[in-house]
Motif scaffolding. Structure first.
Motif: not given
Length: 277
Positions: A5-33
């Protein structure tokens, strides 16, 4: 926990995202056990609700990966994404109940949408979920007839109707009186443990948040400012984390909007300079 069983159910790996041209998340890496209650906190505009939208597949990353149980949601087609969403539940801000449906029909909605269960079994499941949040006898009421705290609890019952693995809560404590707030916090903790869930919630109410959370993620300006346990976040000496957790009015997040000095603004003698941003 079995080793497969994967101990991390949710994981972000170097994720970037935004709306239009505005970045909201910039190269985010985090995990949720898996199996834990994670609080997603931080100053306004840091990307917390956007993070929940990415987890649910409502938005797709510009770059990087959003993994659910080891699977990247980005390349999934609609059918695959639909199947993954059946393993998730969501409490929206203010409950987001269907105004023209009774309490019973609101909780029954995901069961009718995602399963072919007979009505007799749907009835039993709905009553069990409502009983779990203390509202079994409110099943005939309409959303306009319930309080804000009751609406949140009905929303929680709907979120757990399909026995999901992950439940996401967007501002579950907003607009609640102290009694309702404590009830909602206790429900999140108790349901997580009793049902073996993984719970992730966005909140600005720190007292209850830090009482029920196992894991804490702090987002600020699209970056991860902190992730770790509650004792670790309380002991942090990082200026932003310290200011936020201790609810200080000034610090890295400034009370005064950046401006020239008071002397310059009022035409008094003295040097002019911009305040630090």
């Amino acid at each position: 926990m079995p080793p497969t069983v994967n101990p991390l159910l949710v994981e972000f790996r170097h994720l970037s995202f935004g709306y239009g041209e505005r970045a909201v998340l910039d190269d985010v890496s985090l995990h949720f056990p898996r199996g834990k209650v994670t609080a997603l906190i931080g100053p306004m505009g840091g990307g917390k609700t956007t993070t929940l939208r990415l987890m649910g597949g409502q938005s797709h990353a510009w770059s990087g990966q959003m993994l659910f149980d080891g699977q990247d949601l980005g390349p999934m087609d609609q059918a695959q994404l639909y199947a993954v969403r059946r393993r998730m539940g969501m409490l929206f801000q203010y409950g987001a109940l269907f105004a023209d449906m009774s309490v019973f029909e609101n909780v029954a909605f995901p069961l009718r949408e995602h399963t072919d269960l007979p009505e007799s079994l749907i009835r039993d499941i709905v009553l069990m979920k409502l009983n779990a949040v203390g509202l079994r006898n409110a099943r005939h009421l309409m959303p306009s007839e319930v309080s804000g705290g009751m609406a949140k609890r009905i929303g929680i019952a709907r979120a757990i109707a399909l026995d999901p693995e992950l439940v996401m809560y967007d501002e579950p404590f907003s607009g609640l009186d102290p009694i309702s707030l404590r009830v909602a916090a206790r429900l999140i903790r108790e349901l997580n443990d009793a049902m073996g869930l993984t719970s992730i919630f966005v909140s600005h109410e720190l007292t209850q948040t830090l009482e029920i959370a196992d894991h804490v993620v702090i987002l600020d300006q699209g970056k991860v400012a902190f992730q770790g346990t509650v004792p670790e976040v309380r002991a942090s000496t990082d200026p932003l984390v310290f200011q936020y957790v201790n609810e200080r009015p000034d610090g890295p997040v400034r009370f005064h909007y950046p401006a020239v000095t008071l002397e310059a603004d009022f035409g008094l003698a003295g040097p002019t300079q911009s305040a630090p941003s």
